[in-house]
Design an enzyme around this catalytic site. Structure first.
Site, PDB file in Angstrom:
ATOM      1  N   GLY A  48       0.762  -1.245   0.000  1.00  0.00           N
ATOM      2  CA  GLY A  48       0.000   0.000   0.000  1.00  0.00           C
ATOM      3  C   GLY A  48       0.791   1.294   0.000  1.00  0.00           C
ATOM      4  CD  GLU A 102       1.703   0.400   7.058  1.00  0.00           C
ATOM      5  OE1 GLU A 102       1.269   0.609   5.904  1.00  0.00           O
ATOM      6  OE2 GLU A 102       1.555  -0.678   7.626  1.00  0.00           O
ATOM      7  CG  ASP A 103      -1.219   1.537   3.306  1.00  0.00           C
ATOM      8  OD1 ASP A 103      -0.939   1.223   4.485  1.00  0.00           O
ATOM      9  OD2 ASP A 103      -1.795   0.750   2.528  1.00  0.00           O
ATOM     10  CG  ASP A 106      -8.244   0.285  10.381  1.00  0.00           C
ATOM     11  OD1 ASP A 106      -8.957   1.181  10.832  1.00  0.00           O
ATOM     12  OD2 ASP A 106      -8.714  -0.787   9.962  1.00  0.00           O
ATOM     13  CE  LYS A 134     -10.026   3.832   7.499  1.00  0.00           C
ATOM     14  NZ  LYS A 134     -10.514   2.511   7.048  1.00  0.00           N
ATOM     15  CG  PHE A 155     -12.671   0.192   2.436  1.00  0.00           C
ATOM     16  CD1 PHE A 155     -11.744  -0.573   3.120  1.00  0.00           C
ATOM     17  CD2 PHE A 155     -12.622   0.209   1.045  1.00  0.00           C
ATOM     18  CE1 PHE A 155     -10.790  -1.323   2.439  1.00  0.00           C
ATOM     19  CE2 PHE A 155     -11.674  -0.530   0.356  1.00  0.00           C
ATOM     20  CZ  PHE A 155     -10.765  -1.303   1.061  1.00  0.00           C
ATOM     21  CG  ASP A 162      -5.801  -3.389  -2.064  1.00  0.00           C
ATOM     22  OD1 ASP A 162      -5.398  -2.965  -0.953  1.00  0.00           O
ATOM     23  OD2 ASP A 162      -6.208  -4.544  -2.239  1.00  0.00           O
ATOM     24  NE  ARG A 168      -2.205  -2.863  -4.195  1.00  0.00           N
ATOM     25  CZ  ARG A 168      -2.339  -3.008  -2.888  1.00  0.00           C
ATOM     26  NH1 ARG A 168      -2.242  -1.965  -2.094  1.00  0.00           N
ATOM     27  NH2 ARG A 168      -2.572  -4.191  -2.362  1.00  0.00           N
TER      28      ARG A 168
HETATM   29  P1  5GP Z   1      -4.072  -2.086  11.196  1.00  0.00           P
HETATM   30  O1  5GP Z   1      -3.206  -3.180  11.714  1.00  0.00           O
HETATM   31  O2  5GP Z   1      -3.603  -0.710  11.539  1.00  0.00           O
HETATM   32  O3  5GP Z   1      -5.508  -2.305  11.628  1.00  0.00           O
HETATM   33  O4  5GP Z   1      -4.125  -2.308   9.645  1.00  0.00           O
HETATM   34  C1  5GP Z   1      -3.553  -1.507   8.723  1.00  0.00           C
HETATM   35  C2  5GP Z   1      -3.760  -2.115   7.341  1.00  0.00           C
HETATM   36  O5  5GP Z   1      -5.168  -2.331   7.099  1.00  0.00           O
HETATM   37  C3  5GP Z   1      -3.316  -1.167   6.278  1.00  0.00           C
HETATM   38  O6  5GP Z   1      -1.946  -1.307   5.967  1.00  0.00           O
HETATM   39  C4  5GP Z   1      -4.212  -1.553   5.119  1.00  0.00           C
HETATM   40  O7  5GP Z   1      -3.671  -2.623   4.408  1.00  0.00           O
HETATM   41  C5  5GP Z   1      -5.504  -2.011   5.768  1.00  0.00           C
HETATM   42  N1  5GP Z   1      -6.550  -0.957   5.776  1.00  0.00           N
HETATM   43  C6  5GP Z   1      -7.098  -0.367   6.855  1.00  0.00           C
HETATM   44  N2  5GP Z   1      -8.049   0.518   6.497  1.00  0.00           N
HETATM   45  C7  5GP Z   1      -8.084   0.504   5.149  1.00  0.00           C
HETATM   46  C8  5GP Z   1      -8.865   1.227   4.169  1.00  0.00           C
HETATM   47  O8  5GP Z   1      -9.732   2.069   4.453  1.00  0.00           O
HETATM   48  N3  5GP Z   1      -8.605   0.939   2.866  1.00  0.00           N
HETATM   49  C9  5GP Z   1      -7.674   0.031   2.466  1.00  0.00           C
HETATM   50  N4  5GP Z   1      -7.515  -0.158   1.154  1.00  0.00           N
HETATM   51  N5  5GP Z   1      -6.924  -0.670   3.368  1.00  0.00           N
HETATM   52  C10 5GP Z   1      -7.131  -0.429   4.680  1.00  0.00           C
HETATM   53 MG    MG Z   2      -0.167  -0.849   4.875  1.00  0.00          MG
END
Ligand code: 5GP
Ligand code: MG
Length: 179
Positions: A48, A102-103, A106, A134, A155, A162, A168
């Protein structure tokens, strides 16, 4: 055209490309101010973050390096749930200033586990640069040094992120339209 289709879902524009690039450049200035004498190693988390990492690094006018890693999840034993493993880091980070790119953050669980793994290798300093956060979903305590945008829990796709593998390459960031 503000509305687009990715696979079976409709998305609407959330952050246009110009605004993203403006903000990425501001964050790059901040990083440059903080780390210009550190020769940092940026660690881009695939897939991402590849677009963000490319723009962020080109906005920096200082000596730096980049490496790419992947996070693989597998089911851990017992109550630990999903364990995330860091793949692909060949660089020695001992004594170095590292910036994890990081992208999106969450729940923050991926980042937290990644930081723990990286810390075991004895870096001088680890910082986090995330395109998106977020805050409403954060489940762990994380010190996010550089964040471009805080967004609601919906989302999103585009600019590297993606939906089921697609989207992407979209230049803007889009939010899903709830059905
Ligand atoms: P975390 O461990 O912080 O919950 O997860 C982060 C990962 O969840 C990100 O690197 C991404 O791959 C995915 N993710 C979380 N929210 C979104 C979203 O709104 N859109 C997309 N495409 N991926 C997300
Ligand atoms: Mg990521």
């Amino acid at each position: 055209m503000d509305k687009i289709q990715v696979r079976d879902r409709e998305f609407t524009i959330s952050i246009p490309e110009a605004k993203i690039l403006q903000r990425v450049s501001e964050v790059a200035q901040q990083i440059q101010h903080d780390l210009k004498d550190e020769h940092p190693l940026f660690i881009s988390v695939l897939n991402g973050s590849f677009v963000f990492a490319a723009d962020l690094l080109r906005a920096l006018d200082m000596p730096c390096e980049i490496a790419f890693v992947r996070v693989a999840s597998y089911d851990g034993m017992g109550s630990t749930g999903k364990v995330k493993q860091l793949l692909g880091l060949k660089e020695n980070i001992e004594g170095r200033t590292v910036v994890v790119v990081e992208d999106i953050i969450d729940s923050g669980l991926t980042m937290k586990q990644m930081l723990e793994t990286l810390r075991q290798q004895g870096p001088k300093d680890i910082r986090i640069a995330s395109l998106l956060v977020k805050p409403g979903n954060l489940k762990v305590d994380l010190d996010i040094d550089y964040c471009c945008f805080k967004i609601p829990n919906d989302f999103i796709v585009g600019y590297g992120l993606d939906y089921d593998g697609e989207g992407r390459n979209l230049r803007n960031i889009y939010t899903v339209v709830e059905e």
